[in-house]
Design a protein around this motif. Structure first.
Motif, short mmCIF file in Angstrom:
data_model
loop_
_atom_site.label_atom_id
_atom_site.label_comp_id
_atom_site.label_asym_id
_atom_site.label_seq_id
_atom_site.Cartn_x
_atom_site.Cartn_y
_atom_site.Cartn_z
N ALA A 18 0.84 -1.19 0.00
CA ALA A 18 0.00 0.00 0.00
C ALA A 18 0.87 1.24 0.00
O ALA A 18 1.84 1.34 0.74
CB ALA A 18 -0.91 -0.01 1.23
N THR A 19 0.52 2.20 -0.81
CA THR A 19 1.24 3.47 -0.84
C THR A 19 0.24 4.60 -0.78
O THR A 19 -0.92 4.48 -1.19
CB THR A 19 2.07 3.60 -2.13
N ALA A 20 0.68 5.73 -0.27
CA ALA A 20 -0.19 6.90 -0.20
C ALA A 20 -0.10 7.65 -1.50
O ALA A 20 0.99 7.98 -1.96
CB ALA A 20 0.23 7.79 0.97
N ALA A 21 -1.26 7.93 -2.09
CA ALA A 21 -1.29 8.70 -3.33
C ALA A 21 -1.46 10.17 -3.00
O ALA A 21 -2.29 10.54 -2.19
CB ALA A 21 -2.43 8.23 -4.22
N THR A 22 -0.65 10.99 -3.61
CA THR A 22 -0.70 12.42 -3.34
C THR A 22 -1.34 13.12 -4.52
O THR A 22 -0.89 12.98 -5.66
CB THR A 22 0.72 12.98 -3.14
N ALA A 23 -2.42 13.83 -4.26
CA ALA A 23 -3.10 14.55 -5.33
C ALA A 23 -2.20 15.65 -5.86
O ALA A 23 -1.48 16.30 -5.11
CB ALA A 23 -4.41 15.14 -4.80
N LEU A 565 -19.06 -10.48 -5.56
CA LEU A 565 -18.47 -10.55 -4.23
C LEU A 565 -18.57 -9.18 -3.56
O LEU A 565 -18.16 -8.16 -4.14
CB LEU A 565 -16.99 -10.97 -4.30
N ASP A 566 -19.11 -9.16 -2.35
CA ASP A 566 -19.23 -7.89 -1.63
C ASP A 566 -17.87 -7.25 -1.41
O ASP A 566 -17.73 -6.02 -1.46
CB ASP A 566 -19.92 -8.12 -0.29
N SER A 567 -16.84 -8.06 -1.16
CA SER A 567 -15.51 -7.51 -0.90
C SER A 567 -14.98 -6.74 -2.10
O SER A 567 -14.37 -5.67 -1.96
CB SER A 567 -14.54 -8.63 -0.53
N ILE A 568 -15.21 -7.25 -3.30
CA ILE A 568 -14.78 -6.56 -4.51
C ILE A 568 -15.58 -5.27 -4.69
O ILE A 568 -15.02 -4.21 -5.03
CB ILE A 568 -14.93 -7.47 -5.74
N ASP A 569 -16.88 -5.34 -4.47
CA ASP A 569 -17.71 -4.14 -4.63
C ASP A 569 -17.27 -3.04 -3.67
O ASP A 569 -17.19 -1.87 -4.04
CB ASP A 569 -19.18 -4.49 -4.39
N ARG A 570 -16.98 -3.42 -2.43
CA ARG A 570 -16.53 -2.41 -1.46
C ARG A 570 -15.18 -1.83 -1.84
O ARG A 570 -14.95 -0.62 -1.72
CB ARG A 570 -16.47 -3.03 -0.05
N PHE A 571 -14.28 -2.70 -2.32
CA PHE A 571 -12.97 -2.22 -2.74
C PHE A 571 -13.09 -1.24 -3.91
O PHE A 571 -12.46 -0.17 -3.91
CB PHE A 571 -12.08 -3.40 -3.13
N ALA A 576 -12.65 4.21 -6.06
CA ALA A 576 -13.20 5.31 -6.87
C ALA A 576 -13.07 6.65 -6.17
O ALA A 576 -13.13 7.70 -6.82
CB ALA A 576 -14.65 5.03 -7.21
N THR A 577 -12.89 6.64 -4.86
CA THR A 577 -12.76 7.90 -4.10
C THR A 577 -11.32 8.35 -3.96
O THR A 577 -11.07 9.44 -3.42
CB THR A 577 -13.36 7.75 -2.69
N GLN A 578 -10.38 7.55 -4.41
CA GLN A 578 -8.97 7.85 -4.19
C GLN A 578 -8.36 8.59 -5.38
O GLN A 578 -8.72 8.35 -6.53
CB GLN A 578 -8.19 6.55 -3.96
N PRO A 579 -7.43 9.51 -5.12
CA PRO A 579 -6.70 10.15 -6.22
C PRO A 579 -5.89 9.11 -6.97
O PRO A 579 -5.38 8.16 -6.38
CB PRO A 579 -5.80 11.18 -5.52
N ASP A 580 -5.80 9.27 -8.28
CA ASP A 580 -5.14 8.23 -9.09
C ASP A 580 -3.79 8.67 -9.63
O ASP A 580 -3.20 7.99 -10.46
CB ASP A 580 -6.04 7.80 -10.24
N GLN A 581 -3.25 9.81 -9.18
CA GLN A 581 -1.99 10.28 -9.75
C GLN A 581 -0.85 9.32 -9.46
O GLN A 581 0.16 9.32 -10.17
CB GLN A 581 -1.64 11.66 -9.21
N GLY A 582 -0.99 8.52 -8.42
CA GLY A 582 0.10 7.64 -8.07
C GLY A 582 0.10 6.33 -8.82
O GLY A 582 1.00 5.52 -8.65
#
Length: 585
Positions: A18-23, A565-571, A576-582
């Protein structure tokens, strides 16, 4: 085709660390000075779909294509002779050609056609005939043209020509025909069934530039500061013939096939990349051995296995696969882009769809080859890791197949179609099918649809056109059972089947919940503590008795089935709410 498989693979690796994405804040895009040259008509952008009957009545027997390239002017001069056979009477000759090219001349069987007898305002070139072409007749049409091909808008997803420079400042030219088709460069029939049986290619470029091509190398001549490279390609896909020019260096080798023949291996790379190129080249025989051992003979062994360095992500140019991504290393031990594009020599170039509505046959089967390659190299862990990363990308917004004649963009680019799902969902359909019918039947199905026969050997098969219905029929033929219920869910419905579980004391009940309540007799494995049982679910339901309340119950413990799968839907909702620049592409 294109780098979805690469993105999915890298996304899977990112999930492990896991890495933090910076907008990042970016300003408005600068005006594009080449916007006009990137603009094409809807007719030119269209690949496949409903075509004029006059066009589909033609069999493309031979293409003789000469292109002279003027890099400083971003201009070409073209001279093409198309040999066409009429399958039915043809009242008017209709071809496809970018309308901003200047047509110098057209001749039919040596007779010059006056300009008043042809039009090409939108890119559908219509040529009047003195009399209809008779059924079975052969016509040669010669077209001479010049001009600047449309610039690639967003290669390889939106095709055209890219005029750029290598890292050391030398001329570097590439064409990509996905998202536009063959008419971006030369006159053709821009429908997947419109590929020519033989193409003779003659690329003239300023010396000392190099112009690799699809097919077999037929020699190079040099005169007055110009070099002409000659190639002969067999049954190239309509988007599989491209123009690539640069200061290329060449790695050469030969692969001794398990089928007794020898396959030339060629890699055109850029100066300064010698070490990295040599590393990638070592993967060529591994790729050939994998595909030939799992699927069957390399279809183009009489020509070459070819890869060429390009300035965009990648594309399955026939026997000349485009490669970029800067020689990626992954934990799986293979270059994902090179291997994905190479899969298309089987699933796009040998097995070509007859209708872009069935594009999952190219991309889905091709994407499934990467988990299979992971298993071939290092075992089940890599197989499941690659599958898991693909599973995270399945959106289920539209069915994989509509059942209609559709152009490429309606399937691949527009919200009207499945778009990216043709890659990971198509792969998971293959994974689920293999677990359902078993390896022996699965691989026989793949060989039959790819080669047209179950026992392919070099020289005993021809290129095939495939459809979803044909694939379904082959599954039923090979297995002796009717699996239409499987494809009715996975191909013709967007939503996935859901396995609903209920407990009543020591009784475990399961039922399949499906789109439109369609039948889905998919058997399910259940692991209860350390024991696994299989429920046949012949009517879509099943019951296991005597399940202790404290038992650990795992449904489908080996992940054999593509299901909701509920786990995939939640993921996916979180992502979808995360910045994607990373994220890397």
């Amino acid at each position: 085709m294109k780098p979805f498989a690469y993105r999915a693979l890298m996304a899977g690796a990112a999930l492990l660390v896991a890495t933090a994405a910076t907008a990042q804040t970016t300003g408005a895009p600068a005006p594009d000075p080449d916007a006009e040259a990137k603009s094409i008509t809807a007719q030119t952008r269209k690949m496949g779909g409903v075509m004029p009957a006059e066009q589909l009545a033609l069999s493309f027997e031979h293409l003789d294509l000469a292109l002279k390239v003027f890099p400083d002017e971003k201009r070409i001069e073209g001279d093409a002779t198309l040999t066409l056979r009429a399958k039915e009477a043809v009242p008017e000759l209709i071809l496809d050609l970018y309308p901003k090219f200047r047509i110098v001349s057209i001749a039919l069987n040596g007779r010059v056609v006056p300009p008043a007898d042809y039009t090409n305002p939108e890119g559908q070139l219509r040529i009047k005939l003195r009399r209809p072409l008779a059924k079975g007749s052969v016509t040669k049409v010669r077209i001479v043209w010049s001009g600047t091909p449309p610039l690639a808008k967003r290669p390889p997803w939106e095709g055209g020509t890219t005029w750029t420079k290598t890292p050391d400042g030398q001329t570097w030219i590439d064409t990509s025909h996905w998202g536009g088709g063959c008419d971006l460069l030369y006159p053709c029939i821009d429908h997947p069934t419109g590929k020519t049986k033989i193409a003779d290619l003659h690329y003239t470029v300023p010396a000392p530039l190099v112009a690799p091509g699809s097919g077999k190398f037929m020699g190079m001549t040099e005169k007055d500061g110009w070099r002409t490279y000659n190639w002969r390609a067999r049954s190239p896909h309509t988007y599989g013939l491209v123009l690539d020019v640069g200061p290329y260096k060449l790695l050469e080798g030969e692969y001794k096939s398990r089928f007794g023949n020898t396959i030339p291996m060629r890699f055109w790379y850029l100066p300064g990349e010698e070490e990295k190129a040599a590393e990638l080249f070592r993967e060529f025989p591994v790729a050939l051995d994998f595909f030939e051992s799992q699927i069957g003979p390399y279809p183009w062994a009489d020509q070459k296995m070819g890869v060429i360095r390009v300035p965009y992500s990648g594309l399955e140019n026939q026997t000349l696969n485009g490669y970029s991504i800067d020689y990626t290393k992954t934990m799986y031990g293979f270059d994902p882009l090179m291997h994905h594009e190479f899969s298309h020599e089987w699933f796009a170039n040998q097995l070509s769809v007859a209708n872009y509505d069935d594009l999952w046959l190219h991309e889905g089967i091709g994407s499934y080859m990467q988990p299979l390659l992971g298993r071939y190299l290092y075992g089940d862990m890599d197989y499941y890791a690659l599958l898991k990363s693909q599973r995270a990308g399945i959106r289920n917004e539209k069915p994989l197949v509509s059942g209609e004649e559709r152009p490429e963009n309606w399937v691949y680019a527009d919200p009207t179609g499945p778009r990216g799902d043709i890659y990971p969902k198509g792969s998971w359909v293959m994974h689920t099918l293999r677990n359902l019918i078993g390896d022996e039947a699965f691989y026989e199905v793949i060989r039959r649809v790819t080669y047209g026969r179950p026992d392919p050997m070099p020289g005993n098969f021809e290129p095939q056109f495939g459809t979803s219905k044909g694939f379904m029929a082959t599954v039923n033929q090979v297995t002796g059972s009717n699996y239409d219920w499987f494809f009715n869910i996975y191909l013709y419905r967007a939503g996935l089947p859901k396995l609903v579980e209920t407990r009543d004391e020591d009784r475990l009940s399961l039922r399949w919940e499906t789109p439109d309540n369609l039948p889905f007799p998919m058997p399910v494995d259940i692991r209860i503590d350390e024991e696994t049982v299989t429920l046949e679910m012949t009517d879509g339901t099943g019951v296991v008795e005597n399940v202790p309340a404290a038992a650990t119950v795992t449904l489908d413990p080996e992940a054999k089935i593509l299901r909701q799968l509920d786990s995939i839907d939640r993921f996916q909702a979180w992502r979808a709410t995360q910045p994607d620049q990373g994220r890397r592409r």
